[in-house]
Design an enzyme around this catalytic site. Structure first.
Site, PDB file in Angstrom:
ATOM      1  N   ASP A 164       0.857  -1.188   0.000  1.00 49.77           N
ATOM      2  CA  ASP A 164       0.000   0.000   0.000  1.00 49.77           C
ATOM      3  C   ASP A 164       0.890   1.233   0.000  1.00 49.77           C
ATOM      4  O   ASP A 164       1.679   1.436   0.934  1.00 49.77           O
ATOM      5  CB  ASP A 164      -0.899  -0.017   1.238  1.00 49.77           C
ATOM      6  CG  ASP A 164      -2.023   0.998   1.164  1.00 49.77           C
ATOM      7  OD1 ASP A 164      -2.180   1.634   0.105  1.00 49.77           O
ATOM      8  OD2 ASP A 164      -2.745   1.155   2.167  1.00 49.77           O
TER       9      ASP A 164
ATOM     10  N   ASP B 299      -2.828   2.331  -6.140  1.00 46.67           N
ATOM     11  CA  ASP B 299      -1.775   2.405  -5.131  1.00 46.67           C
ATOM     12  C   ASP B 299      -1.704   1.222  -4.175  1.00 46.67           C
ATOM     13  O   ASP B 299      -0.992   1.281  -3.176  1.00 46.67           O
ATOM     14  CB  ASP B 299      -1.922   3.697  -4.324  1.00 46.67           C
ATOM     15  CG  ASP B 299      -3.228   3.760  -3.554  1.00 46.67           C
ATOM     16  OD1 ASP B 299      -4.177   3.060  -3.933  1.00 46.67           O
ATOM     17  OD2 ASP B 299      -3.296   4.516  -2.562  1.00 46.67           O
ATOM     18  N   GLU B 300      -2.405   0.141  -4.463  1.00 45.97           N
ATOM     19  CA  GLU B 300      -2.298  -1.026  -3.587  1.00 45.97           C
ATOM     20  C   GLU B 300      -2.600  -2.307  -4.345  1.00 45.97           C
ATOM     21  O   GLU B 300      -3.323  -2.314  -5.338  1.00 45.97           O
ATOM     22  CB  GLU B 300      -3.219  -0.897  -2.369  1.00 45.97           C
ATOM     23  CG  GLU B 300      -4.684  -0.833  -2.690  1.00 45.97           C
ATOM     24  CD  GLU B 300      -5.557  -0.829  -1.443  1.00 45.97           C
ATOM     25  OE1 GLU B 300      -5.229  -1.554  -0.477  1.00 45.97           O
ATOM     26  OE2 GLU B 300      -6.566  -0.102  -1.440  1.00 45.97           O
TER      27      GLU B 300
END
Length: 374
Positions: free
Chosen positions: A27, A121-122
């Site tokens: 993350d 983003d993860e």
């Protein structure tokens, strides 16, 4: 400074009779804000909010300097500005974020092909059998985070565990720029001691319902029978029963099918007129259509979301026998859903369009909506 927590470090010599999966949840830390601070040195060390100021603005994310003041994602801009008087607003640059996300994904591919992106983003990574033949998942996570820092200049946090649920929970334990491990030995105890409102996937409404039933912690949840949880939470009851015991058998799915694609827009002034509302539909449909075309997605269902000035939200949907073939078809369908809502005594502050039922998916299936900021 990097932080590493080992909640009883992942066994370096797993029992050969019991194959334990090694899953990492990566993350990025304050991703959009961090990209902006990286690209603009004047923003570094300052409280930054990615979003639009004004009475109708909502934040996409905020830097850690801003979070000290209680500023957070999805907060109204006026509230954020009030809590942090020196807050700097930056307009989102999604093309830049997607480019960095592609770099990060390429790094993941250096270690495994079992990658399940959750957003820009993860992602989940299954590194049980990784390309580098590294037996220790914590070492893989450390190397991935170092590569991300070297290539992008950005910090990432990671959670390592034997299942997706606990890997996700672990990635929050040492943010920012840290990692933590939850092992099979300690997973059940970790869950028991956690407040259910902090469980990934349990939102405010479900958390409140559980509170009314006397379920405040994982231990309280574990004490309830499967039949009890199914009675009160339907199909989700079995999921709650399992995760309260640290059980999550879901695989990391690199072929994860997106359930829906959506776009929405919040207006500077409330809309009362049908023609004005109709004029906002085409740009939203175009945004969704472009993304669907890029991903070769063909949807049969369209959902109209309406948020009124008093924050009441309603949805209207329609499913066609065959996938929509053009933006014109979608616009006409949305107009048919929108028109009966007028005349309205309440102004409309937000409109949203979502496409779903891709491939063999049914309209009643779960959604995994990608939201675009306009």
């Amino acid at each position: 400074m990097q932080h590493v927590t080992a909640i009883d470090m992942m066994e370096q010599k797993p029992d050969p009779e019991e194959r334990v999966r090694r899953i990492i949840h990566v993350d990025m830390d304050a991703f959009y804000a961090s990209v902006e601070q990286r690209d603009n040195p004047e923003l570094r060390g300052k409280p930054v909010a990615v979003g639009f100021p004004g009475p109708r603005g909502v934040l996409t994310t905020a830097s850690y300097e801003a979070r000290v003041f209680g500023v957070r994602s999805a907060m109204p801009s006026v509230t954020a500005a009030r809590q942090c008087p020196g807050l700097i607003f930056v307009k989102p640059r999604f093309d830049a974020y997607r480019a960095v996300s592609a770099q990060i994904h390429a790094i993941f591919e250096e270690y495994t092909d079992l990658i399940e992106p959750l957003s820009l983003d993860e992602a989940y990574l299954d590194v049980t059998d990784n390309k580098q033949r590294i037996p220790i998942a914590t070492e893989v996570a450390t190397l991935i985070r170092a590569r991300i820092k070297d290539v992008t200049g950005l910090n990432a946090s990671a959670g390592i565990s034997y299942c997706k649920f606990l890997a996700k929970m672990a990635s929050d334990l040492n943010k920012p720029n840290g990692q933590a491990v939850i092992t099979p030995k300690n997973g059940p105890a970790f869950v028991e001691g956690l407040a259910v409102k902090k469980f990934h996937g349990i939102g405010p409404a479900t958390s409140e319902k559980m509170k009314q039933l006397g379920i405040l912690t994982g231990a309280d949840l574990k004490a309830k029978s499967l039949a009890y949880l199914q009675e009160h939470f339907g199909k989700s009851g079995a999921w709650y029963y399992n995760i309260s015991r640290g059980i999550d058998d879901r695989p990391v799915r690199p072929d994860r099918v997106r359930k829906s694609v959506g776009a929405e827009d919040t207006f500077m002034t409330d809309i009362f007129d049908l023609d004005a509302a109709r004029s906002e539909i085409s740009p939203l449909v175009d945004k969704v259509w472009r993304h669907c075309e890029a991903k070769d997605l063909h949807g049969r269902s369209v959902i109209l979301k309406v948020k009124y000035a008093d924050f009441q939200i309603i949805t209207r949907s329609r499913t066609a026998a065959a996938p929509f073939g053009s933006t014109g078809e979608i616009v006409a369908t949305v107009h048919a859903l929108l028109d009966p809502l007028f005349p309205t005594a309440k102004g409309i502050r937000l409109l949203g369009i979502t496409m779903s039922s891709f491939g063999d998916e049914t309209a009643s299936g779960p959604t995994d909506q990608l939201q675009f900021e306009l």
